[in-house]
Scaffold this motif. Structure first.
Motif, PDB file in Angstrom:
ATOM      1  N   GLU A  40       0.827  -1.202   0.000  1.00  0.00           N
ATOM      2  CA  GLU A  40       0.000   0.000   0.000  1.00  0.00           C
ATOM      3  C   GLU A  40       0.864   1.257   0.000  1.00  0.00           C
ATOM      4  N   GLU A  41       1.955   1.220   0.778  1.00  0.00           N
ATOM      5  CA  GLU A  41       2.857   2.375   0.797  1.00  0.00           C
ATOM      6  C   GLU A  41       3.513   2.564  -0.565  1.00  0.00           C
ATOM      7  N   ARG A  42       3.909   1.427  -1.179  1.00  0.00           N
ATOM      8  CA  ARG A  42       4.506   1.528  -2.517  1.00  0.00           C
ATOM      9  C   ARG A  42       3.504   2.056  -3.523  1.00  0.00           C
ATOM     10  N   MET A  43       2.259   1.548  -3.429  1.00  0.00           N
ATOM     11  CA  MET A  43       1.229   2.010  -4.356  1.00  0.00           C
ATOM     12  C   MET A  43       0.943   3.494  -4.158  1.00  0.00           C
ATOM     13  N   ALA A  44       0.910   3.916  -2.893  1.00  0.00           N
ATOM     14  CA  ALA A  44       0.677   5.335  -2.612  1.00  0.00           C
ATOM     15  C   ALA A  44       1.825   6.181  -3.151  1.00  0.00           C
ATOM     16  N   ALA A  45       3.064   5.679  -2.941  1.00  0.00           N
ATOM     17  CA  ALA A  45       4.220   6.406  -3.444  1.00  0.00           C
ATOM     18  C   ALA A  45       4.221   6.424  -4.972  1.00  0.00           C
ATOM     19  N   ASP A  46       3.874   5.258  -5.583  1.00  0.00           N
ATOM     20  CA  ASP A  46       3.803   5.197  -7.040  1.00  0.00           C
ATOM     21  C   ASP A  46       2.760   6.167  -7.569  1.00  0.00           C
ATOM     22  N   LEU A  47       1.607   6.186  -6.902  1.00  0.00           N
ATOM     23  CA  LEU A  47       0.544   7.086  -7.330  1.00  0.00           C
ATOM     24  C   LEU A  47       0.998   8.537  -7.242  1.00  0.00           C
ATOM     25  N   GLN A  48       1.661   8.865  -6.142  1.00  0.00           N
ATOM     26  CA  GLN A  48       2.146  10.233  -5.975  1.00  0.00           C
ATOM     27  C   GLN A  48       3.173  10.589  -7.048  1.00  0.00           C
ATOM     28  N   ASP A  49       4.104   9.646  -7.303  1.00  0.00           N
ATOM     29  CA  ASP A  49       5.121   9.916  -8.310  1.00  0.00           C
ATOM     30  C   ASP A  49       4.516   9.984  -9.709  1.00  0.00           C
ATOM     31  N   MET A  50       3.549   9.094  -9.993  1.00  0.00           N
ATOM     32  CA  MET A  50       2.909   9.118 -11.305  1.00  0.00           C
ATOM     33  C   MET A  50       2.121  10.403 -11.502  1.00  0.00           C
ATOM     34  N   GLN A  51       1.479  10.864 -10.447  1.00  0.00           N
ATOM     35  CA  GLN A  51       0.769  12.137 -10.530  1.00  0.00           C
ATOM     36  C   GLN A  51       1.736  13.269 -10.821  1.00  0.00           C
ATOM     37  N   ARG A  52       2.919  13.204 -10.199  1.00  0.00           N
ATOM     38  CA  ARG A  52       3.914  14.247 -10.455  1.00  0.00           C
ATOM     39  C   ARG A  52       4.403  14.176 -11.887  1.00  0.00           C
ATOM     40  N   LEU A  53       4.641  12.941 -12.377  1.00  0.00           N
ATOM     41  CA  LEU A  53       5.071  12.795 -13.765  1.00  0.00           C
ATOM     42  C   LEU A  53       4.007  13.321 -14.720  1.00  0.00           C
ATOM     43  N   HIS A  54       2.757  13.013 -14.411  1.00  0.00           N
ATOM     44  CA  HIS A  54       1.659  13.499 -15.250  1.00  0.00           C
ATOM     45  C   HIS A  54       1.605  15.024 -15.242  1.00  0.00           C
ATOM     46  N   GLN A  55       1.793  15.589 -14.052  1.00  0.00           N
ATOM     47  CA  GLN A  55       1.759  17.046 -13.927  1.00  0.00           C
ATOM     48  C   GLN A  55       2.892  17.684 -14.725  1.00  0.00           C
ATOM     49  N   VAL A  56       4.089  17.119 -14.588  1.00  0.00           N
ATOM     50  CA  VAL A  56       5.229  17.654 -15.329  1.00  0.00           C
ATOM     51  C   VAL A  56       5.003  17.512 -16.833  1.00  0.00           C
ATOM     52  N   GLY A  57       4.507  16.331 -17.244  1.00  0.00           N
ATOM     53  CA  GLY A  57       4.249  16.113 -18.663  1.00  0.00           C
ATOM     54  C   GLY A  57       3.205  17.063 -19.214  1.00  0.00           C
ATOM     55  N   ALA A  58       2.140  17.290 -18.430  1.00  0.00           N
ATOM     56  CA  ALA A  58       1.083  18.203 -18.873  1.00  0.00           C
ATOM     57  C   ALA A  58       1.610  19.625 -19.014  1.00  0.00           C
ATOM     58  N   GLN A  59       2.456  20.043 -18.072  1.00  0.00           N
ATOM     59  CA  GLN A  59       3.010  21.390 -18.141  1.00  0.00           C
ATOM     60  C   GLN A  59       3.938  21.541 -19.347  1.00  0.00           C
ATOM     61  N   CYS A  60       4.761  20.532 -19.592  1.00  0.00           N
ATOM     62  CA  CYS A  60       5.702  20.615 -20.705  1.00  0.00           C
ATOM     63  C   CYS A  60       4.989  20.550 -22.053  1.00  0.00           C
ATOM     64  N   ALA A  61       3.833  19.871 -22.077  1.00  0.00           N
ATOM     65  CA  ALA A  61       3.082  19.765 -23.328  1.00  0.00           C
ATOM     66  C   ALA A  61       2.289  21.034 -23.624  1.00  0.00           C
ATOM     67  N   ARG A  62       2.151  21.893 -22.620  1.00  0.00           N
ATOM     68  CA  ARG A  62       1.371  23.114 -22.802  1.00  0.00           C
ATOM     69  C   ARG A  62       2.084  24.048 -23.772  1.00  0.00           C
ATOM     70  N   ALA A  63       1.339  24.553 -24.728  1.00  0.00           N
ATOM     71  CA  ALA A  63       1.911  25.441 -25.731  1.00  0.00           C
ATOM     72  C   ALA A  63       2.471  26.687 -25.061  1.00  0.00           C
ATOM     73  N   GLY A  64       3.672  27.052 -25.451  1.00  0.00           N
ATOM     74  CA  GLY A  64       4.280  28.262 -24.933  1.00  0.00           C
ATOM     75  C   GLY A  64       4.937  28.113 -23.581  1.00  0.00           C
ATOM     76  N   TYR A  65       4.939  26.895 -23.001  1.00  0.00           N
ATOM     77  CA  TYR A  65       5.545  26.715 -21.688  1.00  0.00           C
ATOM     78  C   TYR A  65       7.055  26.847 -21.801  1.00  0.00           C
ATOM     79  N   ASP A  66       7.666  27.573 -20.866  1.00  0.00           N
ATOM     80  CA  ASP A  66       9.091  27.874 -20.918  1.00  0.00           C
ATOM     81  C   ASP A  66       9.925  26.589 -20.903  1.00  0.00           C
ATOM     82  N   PHE A  67      10.813  26.464 -21.886  1.00  0.00           N
ATOM     83  CA  PHE A  67      11.611  25.242 -22.036  1.00  0.00           C
ATOM     84  C   PHE A  67      12.522  25.026 -20.832  1.00  0.00           C
TER      85      PHE A  67
END
Length: 736
Positions: free
Chosen positions: A301-328
């Motif tokens: 459960e701790e690993r799953m929670a940590a994985d979920l948190q890390d995956m959410q962060r990866l998703h957030q970073v990916g979404a920001q980088c995919a945003r048009a005009g986002y600073d490189f």
């Protein structure tokens, strides 16, 4: 242990004696001490006597003050007596009573040294006696009785401590909650679990167990099914309804055997169902098993929670980088922060690959000194660095301890790493879905370390996400540059079209002027001849003028035809062996009158061995164009020099003059069609500006090259033609 023997025997006698008396005797038998407990109770059937001291054995239909009991009290007495090197025996008559006799050797010589401990305090004995007394009082029919549940905490050390102090025990000690209304069973369970290294909290009913479970944390709960106030099933439901206690494994204990009872307990949400009687080994094995399973579940459960948190962060970073005009740069910084967090690193950097030089160059960094950044500012795939090794291999490189890696032996890299407080590093290539490596993401650790497989999987996802982002950014930049190039090309094409239009207009104006001049001369001479036929001198001069004008017009027409043939790719050459000196002499002969008329001195130096294969007419045209051009732009008195020499495997024709020269701006355009330099004097030089363009085409058609040089206006010009020196082909032919 001695008081447990006495209390168990007296409690057992009181439980099965309704009237009469209980007699306790202690006698010295010399080598032994004899304890006897006799009662006038219900007695024990003779067939039950052989099994009386077996664990969990209960006499069927025995009449007593209470129906509770697990059948381990007498088994406990026998085990304790044996620990003292003694023996126990029983005699009984139904409805008359029973007598239990304990014989224990005197002294301690017969005991093992590791079994001898200092005597416990009187306070401990009184507390133990109080527990038995409270249990016995519950059997008395008193109307004002208050059945208060007691709580006892037994840490793994075996010492009895207060409930409040138990929280200070070491974290690795597993805490187990026992809920059973039978004192003997609680004692038995406590002893087994404490000996197994567990901390135990024991209560007498379900309600007290629920209070204890909500007040503090436990790793497992052992609960009897039949308990006062709140039974085992009620306790189980209450624990499962609470978010804090829901994960706690619960093992139900019951005397009810059979598959149906077991399934009922498991269906109610219990993790296990243990039927009395059970062996000590089975109990401890079940407890250990469920504690391990609970630990594994918790870790998962701790690993799953940590994985979920890390995956959410990866998703957030990916979404920001995919945003048009986002600073490189900002995106790279956030990617690096995510990598450092995922791998639990102390610092890190991102390097981008320069495809031209093959170097990794730092684009984002966290936690490094200027010396470190300067040392690793440019890294290639053949350098002693984790990132360099990863670039060469195209795969991740992990160095768990830089001081033990052969990669850094005798290299300055090790000193720089240690001064930067780096003991371990991992470098993962930024490789896109297309397989293209765009750079490296590295994280660094203060201590020897290897990231877990889970962390590395997440880094792989992050690295691929980053590579795709960089690939997309570079594609966007390429498209932007292509668009800018297209616009620039369109602008150049538009300007070229405008120039072509102007050139066409200028050309048409030039053609009309150049053709009109000789025609005007011809018309004027024709008019004179018509009206003054008897003047022979005038007639001769007019005829000469008409001839020269016709020749100029013919030359203009020939140049235009040559231009048309060149443009259409139909200019034909008649290749044959020839001596280039003869060609040059013929050209000199044809231009000499014009040079003499203008006061220009022609100087030549010709090598008669200059043999080439070419079209004599066209090569003479080239030399004539160069000489005519030199004479035209050389004021009197001036000189025009022509040299024909052999240089290695080439024949070189060089025409030099002392004329007006060529400006540096116009020099690159001197061989272009219709190109004519501005003349500040305003003097018309005549011509279409095709002679040098045609000459260049003819020279290149012979496999040669032509060039122009000038020190500037007023400093003359030099034109050089280089043709291959080669023997004539076996037969004449035509070349387009």
């Amino acid at each position: 242990m001695w008081e447990k023997i006495v209390f168990n025997l007296v409690s057992n006698a009181f439980k099965f004696t309704f009237d009469g008396q209980i007699e306790v005797g202690l006698r010295d038998r010399g080598q032994t001490v004899e304890l006897s407990v006799s009662d006038t109770g219900t007695g024990i059937p003779s067939e039950e006597l052989p099994r009386l001291f077996k664990r969990f054995h209960r006499v069927k239909d025995a009449r007593g003050r209470s129906y509770e009991g697990s059948g381990i009290g007498l088994a406990l007495v026998q085990e304790l007596v044996k620990l003292h090197g003694g023996s126990v025996r029983v005699t009984s008559i139904m409805d008359k009573g029973s007598t239990f006799t304990i014989s224990i050797p005197t002294g301690s010589a017969h005991l093992a040294a590791d079994h001898i401990h200092s005597a416990r305090s009187a306070r401990f004995t009184s507390l133990r006696g109080e527990a038995y007394l409270q249990e016995a009082l519950q059997w008395l029919p008193r109307s004002d009785e208050v059945n208060q549940s007691t709580v006892e905490v037994f840490p793994a050390t075996g010492k009895q401590v207060s409930l409040e102090s138990s929280s200070s025990e070491p974290a690795e000690s597993k805490r187990i909650l026992i809920a059973d209304d039978n004192g003997d069973m609680r004692e038995y369970l406590q002893r087994l679990l404490i000996q197994s290294g567990y901390e135990v909290v024991a209560v007498g009913d379900g309600e007290a167990a629920l209070h204890a479970a909500t007040d503090q944390s436990f790793h497992l709960c052992l609960a009897d099914v039949m308990m006062p106030k709140l039974d085992g099933f009620g306790l189980l439901r209450a624990l499962r309804d609470n978010d804090d206690t829901r994960p706690v494994p619960v093992i139900l204990l019951s005397a009810r055997a059979g598959e149906e009872s077991r399934l009922e307990g498991l269906a109610a949400g219990a993790d296990d169902y243990l039927v009395k009687p059970f062996s000590a080994r089975e109990l401890v094995a079940r407890v250990e098993s469920h504690l391990k399973l609970a630990g594994l579940r918790r870790q998962q459960e701790e690993r799953m929670a940590a994985d979920l948190q890390d995956m959410q962060r990866l998703h957030q970073v990916g979404a920001q980088c995919a945003r048009a005009g986002y600073d490189f740069q900002r995106c790279l910084d956030e990617i690096l922060d995510a990598a450092i967090s995922i791998t639990k690193a102390d610092r890190g950097n991102i390097q981008l690959l320069d495809f031209k030089s093959g170097e990794l160059r730092i684009a984002a960094k966290r936690g490094f000194s200027e010396e470190f950044l300067s040392f690793f500012s440019r890294v290639t795939d053949n350098e002693a660095a984790a990132c360099g090794l990863a670039l060469r291999a195209g795969a991740r490189v992990i160095i768990e301890d830089v001081t033990e890696s052969e990669t850094f032996v005798g290299r300055p890299t090790l000193r720089v790493l240690l001064e930067a407080n780096v003991r371990a590093v991992q470098s993962t290539p930024l490789k896109s879905h297309s397989g293209q490596v765009f750079g490296m993401i590295s994280t660094h650790f203060k201590m020897p370390h290897r990231p877990s497989d889970r962390e590395l999987r997440l880094v792989d996802l992050l690295a691929q996400q980053t590579a795709d982002f960089i690939e997309r950014k570079r594609a966007e930049e390429t498209l932007r540059q292509a668009e800018a190039s297209r616009l620039a090309e369109e602008k150049r094409a538009r300007q070229a079209a405008e120039r072509a239009t102007r050139t066409r207009d200028d050309f048409l104006a030039l053609i009309s002027h150049e053709l009109r001049n000789p025609l005007n001369a011809i018309m004027a001479c024709a008019h004179l001849l018509e009206h003054r036929r008897d003047d022979r001198d005038l007639t001769a001069k007019s005829a000469a003028t008409i001839k020269r004008s016709a020749e100029v017009q013919m030359q203009l027409i020939e140049d235009l035809l040559d231009l048309a043939r060149m443009t259409a790719g139909k200019l034909r050459l008649s290749i044959q062996p020839l001596n280039l000196a003869n060609v040059v002499e013929e050209a000199l002969y044809s231009v000499r009158p014009a040079a003499e008329a203008k006061g220009i001195v022609l100087v030549n130096s010709l090598d008669s061995a200059a043999e080439v294969a070419g079209d004599p007419t066209r090569l003479q045209q080239v030399v004539w164009n160069l000489l005519s051009n030199a004479i035209k732009f050389t004021p009197a008195p001036g000189h025009v020099y022509i040299d024909l020499i052999l240089v290695d495997s080439q024949v070189q024709i060089q025409v030099r003059d002392t004329g007006k020269g060529i400006s540096a701006d116009f020099l690159p355009n001197v061989f272009q069609q219709f190109a004519q330099a501005d003349d500040s004097s305003g003097e018309r030089r005549g011509g279409l500006g095709l002679g040098l363009a045609i000459s260049k085409h003819l020279v290149e058609a012979h496999g040669g090259e032509i060039s122009a040089a000038s020190a500037g206006k007023g400093k003359g010009a030099t034109f050089t033609v280089k043709l291959p020196l080669r023997p004539a082909p076996p037969s004449s032919g035509s070349v387009e």
